[in-house]
Motif scaffolding. Structure first.
Motif, PDB file in Angstrom:
ATOM      1  N   PHE A 156      11.872   5.463   9.220  1.00 22.54           N
ATOM      2  CA  PHE A 156      11.128   5.421   7.970  1.00 22.54           C
ATOM      3  C   PHE A 156      10.209   6.630   7.787  1.00 22.54           C
ATOM      4  O   PHE A 156       9.643   6.833   6.725  1.00 22.54           O
ATOM      5  N   GLY A 157      10.044   7.422   8.839  1.00 19.99           N
ATOM      6  CA  GLY A 157       9.181   8.596   8.727  1.00 19.99           C
ATOM      7  C   GLY A 157       7.708   8.212   8.662  1.00 19.99           C
ATOM      8  O   GLY A 157       7.290   7.158   9.150  1.00 19.99           O
ATOM      9  N   CYS A 158       6.916   9.043   8.008  1.00 19.48           N
ATOM     10  CA  CYS A 158       5.460   8.847   7.948  1.00 19.48           C
ATOM     11  C   CYS A 158       5.095   7.902   6.802  1.00 19.48           C
ATOM     12  O   CYS A 158       4.696   8.347   5.723  1.00 19.48           O
ATOM     13  N   ILE A 159       5.216   6.605   7.062  1.00 19.69           N
ATOM     14  CA  ILE A 159       4.947   5.631   6.004  1.00 19.69           C
ATOM     15  C   ILE A 159       3.451   5.397   5.793  1.00 19.69           C
ATOM     16  O   ILE A 159       3.062   4.595   4.945  1.00 19.69           O
ATOM     17  N   ALA A 160       2.596   6.089   6.569  1.00 19.92           N
ATOM     18  CA  ALA A 160       1.158   6.033   6.297  1.00 19.92           C
ATOM     19  C   ALA A 160       0.868   6.639   4.928  1.00 19.92           C
ATOM     20  O   ALA A 160      -0.124   6.313   4.284  1.00 19.92           O
ATOM     21  N   VAL A 161       1.761   7.538   4.480  1.00 22.10           N
ATOM     22  CA  VAL A 161       1.656   8.142   3.150  1.00 22.10           C
ATOM     23  C   VAL A 161       2.351   7.220   2.153  1.00 22.10           C
ATOM     24  O   VAL A 161       3.542   6.927   2.299  1.00 22.10           O
ATOM     25  N   PRO A 162       1.634   6.727   1.128  1.00 20.64           N
ATOM     26  CA  PRO A 162       2.223   5.756   0.192  1.00 20.64           C
ATOM     27  C   PRO A 162       3.544   6.198  -0.426  1.00 20.64           C
ATOM     28  O   PRO A 162       4.467   5.385  -0.581  1.00 20.64           O
ATOM     29  N   SER A 163       3.673   7.473  -0.734  1.00 23.95           N
ATOM     30  CA  SER A 163       4.889   7.958  -1.392  1.00 23.95           C
ATOM     31  C   SER A 163       6.111   7.908  -0.479  1.00 23.95           C
ATOM     32  O   SER A 163       7.247   8.020  -0.944  1.00 23.95           O
ATOM     33  N   LYS A 164       5.895   7.721   0.826  1.00 23.50           N
ATOM     34  CA  LYS A 164       7.003   7.688   1.793  1.00 23.50           C
ATOM     35  C   LYS A 164       7.525   6.268   2.030  1.00 23.50           C
ATOM     36  O   LYS A 164       8.442   6.067   2.823  1.00 23.50           O
ATOM     37  N   ARG A 165       6.927   5.269   1.368  1.00 18.16           N
ATOM     38  CA  ARG A 165       7.303   3.875   1.630  1.00 18.16           C
ATOM     39  C   ARG A 165       8.490   3.422   0.799  1.00 18.16           C
ATOM     40  O   ARG A 165       9.144   2.445   1.131  1.00 18.16           O
ATOM     41  N   GLY A 166       8.720   4.105  -0.301  1.00 15.99           N
ATOM     42  CA  GLY A 166       9.898   3.949  -1.136  1.00 15.99           C
ATOM     43  C   GLY A 166      10.596   2.611  -1.093  1.00 15.99           C
ATOM     44  O   GLY A 166      10.050   1.577  -1.446  1.00 15.99           O
ATOM     45  N   ASN A 167      11.848   2.625  -0.633  1.00 22.06           N
ATOM     46  CA  ASN A 167      12.710   1.428  -0.682  1.00 22.06           C
ATOM     47  C   ASN A 167      12.851   0.772   0.694  1.00 22.06           C
ATOM     48  O   ASN A 167      13.949   0.390   1.115  1.00 22.06           O
ATOM     49  N   ILE A 168      11.742   0.637   1.412  1.00 21.54           N
ATOM     50  CA  ILE A 168      11.774   0.032   2.745  1.00 21.54           C
ATOM     51  C   ILE A 168      12.368  -1.377   2.699  1.00 21.54           C
ATOM     52  O   ILE A 168      13.210  -1.743   3.525  1.00 21.54           O
ATOM     53  N   ILE A 169      11.933  -2.178   1.741  1.00 21.47           N
ATOM     54  CA  ILE A 169      12.390  -3.573   1.668  1.00 21.47           C
ATOM     55  C   ILE A 169      13.907  -3.644   1.543  1.00 21.47           C
ATOM     56  O   ILE A 169      14.570  -4.473   2.187  1.00 21.47           O
ATOM     57  N   ASP A 170      14.500  -2.777   0.732  1.00 24.73           N
ATOM     58  CA  ASP A 170      15.947  -2.791   0.498  1.00 24.73           C
ATOM     59  C   ASP A 170      16.760  -2.363   1.712  1.00 24.73           C
ATOM     60  O   ASP A 170      17.979  -2.563   1.735  1.00 24.73           O
ATOM     61  N   LYS A 171      16.103  -1.801   2.709  1.00 26.61           N
ATOM     62  CA  LYS A 171      16.822  -1.372   3.912  1.00 26.61           C
ATOM     63  C   LYS A 171      17.300  -2.564   4.740  1.00 26.61           C
ATOM     64  O   LYS A 171      18.194  -2.436   5.571  1.00 26.61           O
ATOM     65  N   PHE A 172      16.666  -3.726   4.534  1.00 26.61           N
ATOM     66  CA  PHE A 172      16.994  -4.907   5.329  1.00 26.61           C
ATOM     67  C   PHE A 172      17.842  -5.876   4.508  1.00 26.61           C
ATOM     68  O   PHE A 172      17.635  -6.032   3.304  1.00 26.61           O
ATOM     69  N   ASP A 173      18.783  -6.549   5.166  1.00 25.68           N
ATOM     70  CA  ASP A 173      19.703  -7.464   4.484  1.00 25.68           C
ATOM     71  C   ASP A 173      19.158  -8.885   4.383  1.00 25.68           C
ATOM     72  O   ASP A 173      19.373  -9.565   3.376  1.00 25.68           O
ATOM     73  N   HIS A 174      18.455  -9.327   5.423  1.00 26.54           N
ATOM     74  CA  HIS A 174      18.034 -10.732   5.453  1.00 26.54           C
ATOM     75  C   HIS A 174      16.806 -10.943   4.564  1.00 26.54           C
ATOM     76  O   HIS A 174      15.817 -10.194   4.653  1.00 26.54           O
ATOM     77  N   PRO A 175      16.818 -11.971   3.712  1.00 31.62           N
ATOM     78  CA  PRO A 175      15.690 -12.216   2.794  1.00 31.62           C
ATOM     79  C   PRO A 175      14.374 -12.505   3.512  1.00 31.62           C
ATOM     80  O   PRO A 175      13.304 -12.168   3.006  1.00 31.62           O
ATOM     81  N   ALA A 176      14.437 -13.111   4.695  1.00 32.53           N
ATOM     82  CA  ALA A 176      13.209 -13.401   5.439  1.00 32.53           C
ATOM     83  C   ALA A 176      12.545 -12.108   5.917  1.00 32.53           C
ATOM     84  O   ALA A 176      11.319 -11.959   5.873  1.00 32.53           O
ATOM     85  N   VAL A 177      13.385 -11.175   6.382  1.00 33.23           N
ATOM     86  CA  VAL A 177      12.851  -9.884   6.823  1.00 33.23           C
ATOM     87  C   VAL A 177      12.315  -9.103   5.623  1.00 33.23           C
ATOM     88  O   VAL A 177      11.257  -8.463   5.698  1.00 33.23           O
ATOM     89  N   GLN A 178      13.022  -9.169   4.506  1.00 28.96           N
ATOM     90  CA  GLN A 178      12.557  -8.503   3.289  1.00 28.96           C
ATOM     91  C   GLN A 178      11.186  -9.029   2.873  1.00 28.96           C
ATOM     92  O   GLN A 178      10.300  -8.255   2.499  1.00 28.96           O
ATOM     93  N   LYS A 179      11.002 -10.346   2.982  1.00 29.11           N
ATOM     94  CA  LYS A 179       9.717 -10.949   2.603  1.00 29.11           C
ATOM     95  C   LYS A 179       8.612 -10.520   3.551  1.00 29.11           C
ATOM     96  O   LYS A 179       7.469 -10.286   3.139  1.00 29.11           O
ATOM     97  N   SER A 180       8.956 -10.417   4.827  1.00 30.81           N
ATOM     98  CA  SER A 180       7.985  -9.965   5.820  1.00 30.81           C
ATOM     99  C   SER A 180       7.526  -8.543   5.517  1.00 30.81           C
ATOM    100  O   SER A 180       6.329  -8.229   5.565  1.00 30.81           O
TER     101      SER A 180
END
Length: 230
Positions: free
Chosen positions: A46-70
């Motif tokens: 995910f790189g440097c996600i401390a920077v807000p602009s780098k957080r992008g589509n993190i949720i979509d990277k995961f398939d399971h809905p429980a992990v997405q919610k987490s």
């Protein structure tokens, strides 16, 4: 400039400590996201996600809905921390300009000590005149171990928990940042590593930076790297 009562600086110091506490909580959430990435063996970091602009589509990277919610929960709380911490820093910076702008500027003359490091050091020290000697200051900042004495005799050293943990963190962080993009400092550090090993070398560098800060604040003189590295 009129005298500032210590109580006012202590209140700002406590606010700075609160800011640092929230930063640690924020860092835990960022680490959880990165660890979840490793846990599910994603192809890309995910790189440097401390920077807000780098957080992008993190949720979509995961398939399971429980992990997405987490991940969604982590990101929402991180966003709140971002806003709160920025607001706290803005307030603390204004107070620092009123309390002791000269010392605040002098601290930032040290390569590796930025705004946050300078604020932490400024408010944890409060007044450098509190420390009669540089040795007293180094002990208080946990940069050296305190000696045990009784009836004029020395009995080794006391534990590492005596002193100010916030200053210990600030100077340890400054030692790491002092080396970043600083070739003369890296050469000096390499000599220390050859002689003492990596861990001890960083501790020596942090101690040396602490001593430099003591004299910078005491003599009201900016940092001189050439003199420091001699």
């Amino acid at each position: 400039m009129s005298y500032v009562y210590p109580e006012k600086m202590r209140a700002t110091r406590d606010l700075m400590r609160r800011r640092n506490h929230l930063m640690r909580k924020r860092a835990e959430l960022l680490a959880h996201i990165q660890n979840t990435n490793s846990q599910y063996n994603l192809d890309e970091t995910f790189g440097c996600i401390a920077v807000p602009s780098k957080r992008g589509n993190i949720i979509d990277k995961f398939d399971h809905p429980a992990v997405q919610k987490s991940m969604e929960a982590d990101l929402e709380v991180i966003s709140i921390y971002d806003t709160t911490i920025t607001d706290l820093e803005r307030t603390i910076l204004k107070l620092a300009q009123y309390h002791d702008p000269v010392s605040y500027a002098l601290l930032q003359s040290v390569y590796g000590i930025g705004r946050i490091g300078a604020l932490t050091i400024l408010y944890e020290i409060e007044n450098i005149k509190r420390f009669p000697t540089v040795q007293d200051f180094a002990s208080y900042a946990r940069l050296v171990k305190c000696e045990k004495q009784s009836a004029g005799k020395k009995y080794g050293t006391s534990g590492s928990k005596i002193g100010n943990a916030h200053l210990k963190w600030a100077f340890s962080e400054a030692a790491v940042l002092f080396l970043r993009g600083n070739d003369p400092a890296k050469k000096y550090y390499e000599r220390l590593v050859r002689k003492h090993g990596k861990g001890k070398a960083l501790s020596i560098l942090a101690h040396k930076l602490g001593r430099a800060v003591y004299f910078i604040l005491k003599n009201k003189e900016a940092f001189d790297q050439k003199k420091f590295l001699r």
